[in-house]
Every structure is written in C-alpha cells, then in structure tokens.
Design a protein around this motif. Structure first.
Motif, mmCIF file in Angstrom:
data_model
loop_
_atom_site.group_PDB
_atom_site.id
_atom_site.type_symbol
_atom_site.label_atom_id
_atom_site.label_comp_id
_atom_site.label_asym_id
_atom_site.label_seq_id
_atom_site.Cartn_x
_atom_site.Cartn_y
_atom_site.Cartn_z
ATOM 1 N N PRO A 187 -31.712 38.400 -40.901
ATOM 2 C CA PRO A 187 -31.598 37.084 -41.536
ATOM 3 C C PRO A 187 -32.861 36.233 -41.456
ATOM 4 O O PRO A 187 -33.013 35.290 -42.242
ATOM 5 C CB PRO A 187 -30.450 36.423 -40.757
ATOM 6 N N HIS A 188 -33.778 36.573 -40.546
ATOM 7 C CA HIS A 188 -35.049 35.835 -40.479
ATOM 8 C C HIS A 188 -35.908 36.124 -41.710
ATOM 9 O O HIS A 188 -36.813 35.351 -42.032
ATOM 10 C CB HIS A 188 -35.822 36.219 -39.213
ATOM 11 N N PHE A 189 -35.609 37.225 -42.392
ATOM 12 C CA PHE A 189 -36.426 37.642 -43.536
ATOM 13 C C PHE A 189 -35.636 37.665 -44.850
ATOM 14 O O PHE A 189 -36.177 38.047 -45.889
ATOM 15 C CB PHE A 189 -37.003 39.038 -43.278
ATOM 16 N N LEU A 191 -22.480 28.983 -34.992
ATOM 17 C CA LEU A 191 -22.250 27.901 -34.038
ATOM 18 C C LEU A 191 -21.707 26.698 -34.804
ATOM 19 O O LEU A 191 -22.428 26.106 -35.606
ATOM 20 C CB LEU A 191 -23.563 27.519 -33.338
ATOM 21 N N PRO A 192 -20.448 26.319 -34.569
ATOM 22 C CA PRO A 192 -19.902 25.168 -35.289
ATOM 23 C C PRO A 192 -20.447 23.863 -34.725
ATOM 24 O O PRO A 192 -20.930 23.813 -33.582
ATOM 25 C CB PRO A 192 -18.396 25.287 -35.022
ATOM 26 N N ASP A 193 -20.388 22.813 -35.517
ATOM 27 C CA ASP A 193 -20.739 21.492 -35.011
ATOM 28 C C ASP A 193 -19.756 21.105 -33.907
ATOM 29 O O ASP A 193 -18.574 21.418 -33.968
ATOM 30 C CB ASP A 193 -20.685 20.449 -36.130
ATOM 31 N N ASP A 217 -30.506 26.389 -47.904
ATOM 32 C CA ASP A 217 -30.221 27.014 -46.606
ATOM 33 C C ASP A 217 -28.926 26.507 -45.986
ATOM 34 O O ASP A 217 -28.807 26.389 -44.761
ATOM 35 C CB ASP A 217 -31.384 26.805 -45.635
ATOM 36 N N THR A 218 -27.931 26.210 -46.824
ATOM 37 C CA THR A 218 -26.635 25.742 -46.352
ATOM 38 C C THR A 218 -25.547 26.637 -46.939
ATOM 39 O O THR A 218 -25.603 27.011 -48.110
ATOM 40 C CB THR A 218 -26.393 24.279 -46.764
ATOM 41 N N TYR A 219 -24.546 26.955 -46.109
ATOM 42 C CA TYR A 219 -23.527 27.921 -46.503
ATOM 43 C C TYR A 219 -22.122 27.393 -46.210
ATOM 44 O O TYR A 219 -21.895 26.716 -45.208
ATOM 45 C CB TYR A 219 -23.733 29.252 -45.760
ATOM 46 N N VAL A 232 -22.505 24.798 -42.986
ATOM 47 C CA VAL A 232 -23.462 24.928 -41.881
ATOM 48 C C VAL A 232 -24.830 25.319 -42.415
ATOM 49 O O VAL A 232 -24.952 25.965 -43.448
ATOM 50 C CB VAL A 232 -23.010 25.978 -40.837
ATOM 51 N N GLY A 233 -25.859 24.915 -41.679
ATOM 52 C CA GLY A 233 -27.212 25.330 -42.009
ATOM 53 C C GLY A 233 -27.469 26.751 -41.543
ATOM 54 O O GLY A 233 -26.791 27.268 -40.645
ATOM 55 N N LYS A 234 -28.431 27.388 -42.146
ATOM 56 C CA LYS A 234 -28.757 28.771 -41.787
ATOM 57 C C LYS A 234 -29.105 28.897 -40.312
ATOM 58 O O LYS A 234 -28.826 29.915 -39.680
ATOM 59 C CB LYS A 234 -29.931 29.265 -42.651
ATOM 60 N N ASN A 235 -29.704 27.842 -39.745
ATOM 61 C CA ASN A 235 -30.087 27.895 -38.335
ATOM 62 C C ASN A 235 -28.886 27.882 -37.397
ATOM 63 O O ASN A 235 -29.035 28.121 -36.197
ATOM 64 C CB ASN A 235 -31.034 26.742 -38.003
#
Length: 209
Positions: free
Chosen positions: A57-59, A71-73, A156-158, A177-180
C-alpha cells in the motif's frame, strides 16, 4: 583450505541475508491478525487468522472490495483498537444508500449513481441502511434511513463497511478513514485450516476497482 573458507563465507552471508529478509517480512511487509467479532460474517468469524500486506500500500492505492485492517477514530469506538472491514468507496466517489442498496457515484464513470453488485460476498437478501438513533434516550433503538448520500470522499480517503451489515460498526457511524489509518490489506488466510488461501478481489460491474 581456501576453498573451504570461501564456502564458509558464502553460507554465512546467505544465512545473514535470509535472516534479514525474514525479519523484514515479519516486521515491515506482513503482519498476522486474529479476527475478533462477527462484523465480517460470512467471510470471517472470531478466531480466524490472516496475514495482512503492509508494504505494497505504500506504493499503490487500495482497491474496492479489498479487506483491510484499519485504526478507527477514537470517537468512533474507544474500546476497539483495530477494525477489519471491506473497502467500498474510493477517493473522489460518493457512497449513497437507497432503500437497502448501496450505490456509488463516480463522476469519471457516470453522472448517475451505479448500484454496487455485492453478490459475490453477501447473502442475496442483505439490506444496507445508513442508521441513526431513533431516540437519544434509548440508544438501542435505531432508524433505518431509506436514502442517504454520504459526503464526497477526499483524496486518499476510503469508505468501509462490514459484510455483516446489521451488526457492523463502520463508516456509516465512524465516517471515512484516511489511507494513513489503514494498516494493510488482506494477503493470506491462515485459519481455519480448511479455508487457507490467498485473498481474492471481487469483481464489480461498471465500476473501477
């Protein structure tokens, strides 16, 4: 004697490289995760185990239909450290719930929402609703909203959902969530033994993955 030294050095270097590659794979490329809860039934149930791919996923971007660990909020559910869910909405899209079905509005494909075909992983009678509290004094009561259009997903949001739609805490409450926040994608199912195998990406009609 010199030949013996050469072979000794060769095997030593090989052993060091193999150990390093194994450590890299365990710490940076793959991670083992044990499933807790029933939000991904029928695909997964409690005590199932998978490897997730943390490196690729980094690439690359995540694809629709992939099962991910995220990781949820904290304001979503402070008791849960990790979620395992399915990617439904991609950056730039809008997820729409209409009369128990999920639609995707992707301006690059169509100016009208397209019904998401989920028959490859959901029972035929599955209904998906955006739910909200019916009575704030009684959090056990919920209102199944017939039609809801979620905000357009940013870069970058899913948008993610559990397969067990009536028993899943997901983006319907928590938001996208953001990709991070995504730790990795399912790579290989370890347990149960009779279901071992590599992850398969579902196919969607008329929609990009």
């Amino acid at each position: 004697m010199n030949e013996l030294k050469v072979y000794s050095v060769y095997f030593l270097v090989t052993a060091v490289l193999m150990t390093s590659l194994f450590a890299f794979g365990r710490n940076f490329a793959l991670a083992q995760v044990e499933i807790q809860g029933d939000s991904m039934l029928p695909a997964f149930q409690t005590s199932d185990q998978i490897y997730i791919d943390k490196l690729s996923p980094h690439f690359s971007s995540y694809r629709r239909g992939e099962i991910v660990v995220l990781l949820p909020d904290k304001n979503c559910d402070p008791k849960e450290d990790l979620f395992i869910k399915r990617i439904i909405g991609l950056p730039g899209e809008q997820v729409i719930f209409d009369k128990g079905s999920v639609y995707i509005l992707n301006p690059q494909v169509s100016d009208k929402p397209i019904k998401l075909d989920e028959e490859s992983y959901l029972p035929n009678d599955t209904k998906t609703y955006k739910q909200s509290p019916l009575n704030l004094a009684n959090q056990g009561e919920i209102n199944k909203l017939e039609q809801v259009a979620e905000p357009i997903l940013l870069a970058d949001t899913y948008y993610f959902l559990g397969d067990n739609r009536n028993n899943s805490l997901d983006a319907r409450k928590c938001g996208a969530v953001g990709k991070n926040q995504i730790l990795g994608r399912e790579y290989y199912k370890i347990k149960p033994d009779n279901k071992r195998g590599y992850a398969n990406l579902p196919m969607y009609k008329n929609l990009p993955e």
